[in-house]
Design a protein around this motif. Structure first.
Motif, mmCIF file in Angstrom:
data_model
loop_
_atom_site.group_PDB
_atom_site.id
_atom_site.type_symbol
_atom_site.label_atom_id
_atom_site.label_comp_id
_atom_site.label_asym_id
_atom_site.label_seq_id
_atom_site.Cartn_x
_atom_site.Cartn_y
_atom_site.Cartn_z
ATOM 1 N N THR A 522 0.830 -1.210 0.000
ATOM 2 C CA THR A 522 0.000 0.000 0.000
ATOM 3 C C THR A 522 0.861 1.254 0.000
ATOM 4 O OG1 THR A 522 -1.777 -1.171 1.147
ATOM 5 C CG2 THR A 522 -1.801 1.241 1.260
ATOM 6 N N PHE A 523 1.924 1.240 0.815
ATOM 7 C CA PHE A 523 2.782 2.423 0.901
ATOM 8 C C PHE A 523 3.413 2.722 -0.457
ATOM 9 C CE2 PHE A 523 6.752 4.652 1.403
ATOM 10 C CZ PHE A 523 6.443 5.657 2.296
ATOM 11 N N TRP A 524 4.063 1.728 -1.055
ATOM 12 C CA TRP A 524 4.799 1.991 -2.287
ATOM 13 C C TRP A 524 3.864 2.205 -3.466
ATOM 14 C CZ3 TRP A 524 9.323 3.903 -1.867
ATOM 15 C CH2 TRP A 524 10.119 3.582 -0.762
ATOM 16 N N ARG A 525 2.662 1.611 -3.433
ATOM 17 C CA ARG A 525 1.690 1.919 -4.471
ATOM 18 C C ARG A 525 1.269 3.387 -4.387
ATOM 19 N NH1 ARG A 525 -1.324 -0.470 -8.158
ATOM 20 N NH2 ARG A 525 -0.689 -2.569 -7.534
ATOM 21 N N ALA A 526 1.154 3.912 -3.167
ATOM 22 C CA ALA A 526 0.814 5.332 -3.011
ATOM 23 C C ALA A 526 1.905 6.225 -3.610
ATOM 24 C CB ALA A 526 0.590 5.667 -1.540
ATOM 25 N N VAL A 527 3.171 5.841 -3.408
ATOM 26 C CA VAL A 527 4.277 6.598 -4.001
ATOM 27 C C VAL A 527 4.206 6.522 -5.532
ATOM 28 C CG1 VAL A 527 6.791 6.802 -4.174
ATOM 29 C CG2 VAL A 527 5.738 6.236 -1.967
ATOM 30 N N ALA A 528 3.946 5.318 -6.038
ATOM 31 C CA ALA A 528 3.824 5.151 -7.497
ATOM 32 C C ALA A 528 2.665 5.964 -8.058
ATOM 33 C CB ALA A 528 3.644 3.667 -7.825
ATOM 34 N N ASP A 529 1.551 5.964 -7.360
ATOM 35 C CA ASP A 529 0.396 6.739 -7.819
ATOM 36 C C ASP A 529 0.713 8.227 -7.857
ATOM 37 O OD1 ASP A 529 -1.058 4.431 -8.102
ATOM 38 O OD2 ASP A 529 -2.203 4.664 -6.242
ATOM 39 N N CYS A 530 1.454 8.699 -6.851
ATOM 40 C CA CYS A 530 1.841 10.112 -6.821
ATOM 41 C C CYS A 530 2.692 10.447 -8.044
ATOM 42 C CB CYS A 530 2.605 10.422 -5.532
ATOM 43 S SG CYS A 530 3.172 12.130 -5.394
ATOM 44 N N ALA A 531 3.642 9.568 -8.360
ATOM 45 C CA ALA A 531 4.504 9.806 -9.523
ATOM 46 C C ALA A 531 3.700 9.788 -10.814
ATOM 47 C CB ALA A 531 5.609 8.753 -9.564
ATOM 48 N N THR A 532 2.754 8.880 -10.910
ATOM 49 C CA THR A 532 1.923 8.786 -12.111
ATOM 50 C C THR A 532 1.053 10.026 -12.266
ATOM 51 O OG1 THR A 532 1.878 6.375 -11.918
ATOM 52 C CG2 THR A 532 0.189 7.382 -13.290
#
Length: 600
Positions: A522-532
């Motif tokens: 969940t944490f790293w998906r949130a980071v990925a979503d922010c970058a996207t």
């Protein structure tokens, strides 16, 4: 000295041994061996048993750990034991360094000073552990400076992170940020033939100093000068750290004092609190007034913490340039990013030391100061301030401040993360991709603006000494040229991968996972979503997003402790900082598995 008790000393050693085993392993200086590779997890959290053997083979450390993203070793401190054969030994961080000195590459010249830094770090930790600090839940409602002075960890990566060599125990109690002891700064008059004052374009010296000191103090200083037959108008006023005056300048600059090039004027009227950066002070008498950053010739975390008189001259111009750039950019504006501008600076040039040294010598960094804006005047009703370092803070009961903020916000953890990442990560990405600009965005250099526990926006500080423009083509005013650096292409994105992912998100993720707030995915998906989401805002930067791929499968492992272990007096050559990096293989990028949804 009451904090130096057997039980407290045992506890802080256990915690620092845990950190040393974890960070030295992360940097691949140590290679823990599974105690029983066929055994199941050591506990319900998925930890397994490992061992590290000392250089001689005689001493062995055993512990339970789980390995999280970015090769983060989450070690249970209570599980750590140390043995020599069948003999159980107490945990001692200094002994660990001695037993592993070959593995750590500690040369004879470095070893004793590093051990002194480790011992000083332990002494500071014992003092913090002995204090009755607010709980993490209480910090949610606490004043900015209560939060600042309640931090206990220091830099999350460095093992010896509170050396402060030069402070005695009395000075520690007086000047360390965790002592929370108000300090009055010493003021000196510096002859204009040897000193220079620079300021932002909309300021000028007389009115600025009048606003900072007040008429009564200026009159007192002028009277002191007249008694010596001197005219204050021939001098510039400079604030000095009290330790720096009494332990350094009054001796090392004795000739300047004797010849009246420097004149001691006494203390200023306001009380200040030292910040986590140790040489920066927040005005508690008048919180809307400027911070003051001073030179401090103590050895701490790989550098003498001086302040360059030459660097000070361009500091306000660099800040004016960056503030204008940020204010004129819509992406920055949408995140709410603001800067604490360094509005004025003053430095003293000691000509004899300058004749004897190069421009990076600590002898050229003994007498300078700058004034940085306070974040207080920019607060709206209901907003609170907290250092971003607090997101890694865990109280004596094991509860994290970040977890308490999430709970207080009443937001879903993913929404809390989304807001935080938009405020913090998005501006860093935009600075890099749009301007080839990198900040030094560690926890102490970022202030969060909170409302009801959620991050509304962030404020970046420590601008002129920390930012870098990594482009040979960028147009910069002449006064700003010094922030340009020649960084190899394949190392540029380390300003995000290392400084943000490895040196902050690695710890924040582990903290939130340990607290049960989110899982790693969940944490790293949130980071990925922010970058996207950022990529979607800047289609005109698609080529740069593809060229510097944030979703690459791996990135170089840059090792901070290796720098300090190699040279703890000056761990980076300031004339070529990228060449000094210790790169050891690669880390799997936790965003790599989200590459299908990312930019490029």
């Amino acid at each position: 000295m009451a904090h130096l008790r057997p039980q407290t000393w045992e506890r802080v050693n256990r915690l620092l041994v845990r950190k040393a085993l974890a960070e030295f392993t992360h940097e691949r200086l140590l290679t823990p061996e599974p105690v029983d590779p066929t055994a199941g997890p050591a506990d319900a959290d998925g930890r397994r048993w490992y061992a590290v053997t000392g250089d001689s083979g005689a001493v062995r450390y055993r512990f339970a750990a789980r390995v999280l993203a970015l090769e983060h070793w989450d070690i249970d401190p209570e599980s750590i034991t140390r043995h020599r054969g069948d003999e159980s030994l107490p945990l001692d961080a200094v002994d660990l360094c001695l037993e592993l000195r070959d593995a750590l590459g500690l040369a004879d010249r470095i070893l004793p000073v590093y051990l002194e830094e480790i011992t000083s770090t332990l002494a500071g930790a014992a003092y913090k552990l002995d204090r009755a600090l607010p709980t993490s839940a209480e910090l949610v409602e606490a004043d900015f400076q209560v939060i600042e002075t309640s931090m206990t960890e220091g830099h999350p990566c460095f093992v010896a992170n509170n050396g402060r060599l030069g402070f005695g125990v009395d000075e520690y109690h007086r000047y360390a940020p965790e002592a929370a002891h108000p300090v009055r700064l010493v003021w000196v008059a510096a002859h204009r033939d040897h000193a220079a004052f620079t300021c932002a374009a909309d300021l000028e010296y007389p009115s600025f100093l009048r606003a900072e000191l007040g008429e009564a103090t200026l009159d007192r200083f002028a009277a002191t000068m007249r008694e010596l037959g001197l005219d204050l108008d021939d001098y510039l006023l400079m604030p000095v750290h009290p330790w720096q005056w009494w332990h350094k300048l009054s001796v090392t600059f004795a000739g300047e004092v004797a010849r009246r090039r420097l004149v001691h004027l006494g203390e200023g009227p306001d009380e200040y609190l030292a910040q986590q950066s140790i040489r920066t002070f927040f005005n508690v008498s008048a919180p809307q007034q400027h911070y003051v950053k001073t030179a401090l010739s103590v050895l701490n975390m790989g550098f003498m913490r001086g302040l360059s008189a030459a660097y000070m001259e361009a500091t306000p111009a660099i800040n004016d340039w960056l503030a204008e750039l940020v204010a004129g950019d819509a992406v920055f504006g949408a995140t709410g990013l603001t800067l604490l501008r360094e509005r004025a600076a003053v430095g003293y040039r000691h000509r004899q030391y300058e004749a004897a040294t190069d421009r990076y010598s600590p002898y050229r960094k003994m007498l300078a100061a700058l004034w940085r804006e306070s974040p207080v005047p920019g607060l709206a009703p209901g907003e609170r301030l907290a250092t971003m370092a607090s997101l890694l803070h865990v109280d004596a009961d094991g509860r994290s401040f970040a977890a308490e903020l999430v709970a207080a916000s009443k937001l879903a953890p993913t929404e809390w993360l989304r807001r935080y990442l938009n405020a913090y990560l998005t501006p860093l990405l935009h600075a890099f991709y749009a301007y080839d600009l990198a900040f030094m965005p560690h926890g102490e250099n970022v202030i969060m603006v909170l409302r009801d526990g959620a991050v509304e926006r962030v404020i970046f500080k420590d601008i002129a000494e920390e930012i870098v423009v990594m482009s040979a083509e960028a147009e910069l005013p002449a006064a700003v040229e010094r922030v340009r650096a020649d960084i190899p292409e394949d190392m540029k994105l380390l300003s995000i991968f290392t400084d943000v992912f490895d040196c902050f998100f690695r710890f924040l993720s582990a903290t939130l996972v340990a607290q049960g707030v989110v899982d790693e995915e969940t944490f790293w998906r949130a980071v990925a979503d922010c970058a996207t989401e950022y990529a979607d805002q800047v289609p005109h930067l698609a080529d740069r997003l593809a060229r510097y791929d944030l979703f690459a499968p791996e990135f170089a492992l840059s090792c901070l402790n290796r720098l300090q272990l190699r040279d703890n007096q000056q761990m980076v050559d300031l004339s070529d900082p990228s060449a000094a990096l210790q790169l050891v293989g690669a880390l799997p990028n936790p965003l790599g598995r989200f590459g299908g949804t990312g930019p490029g």
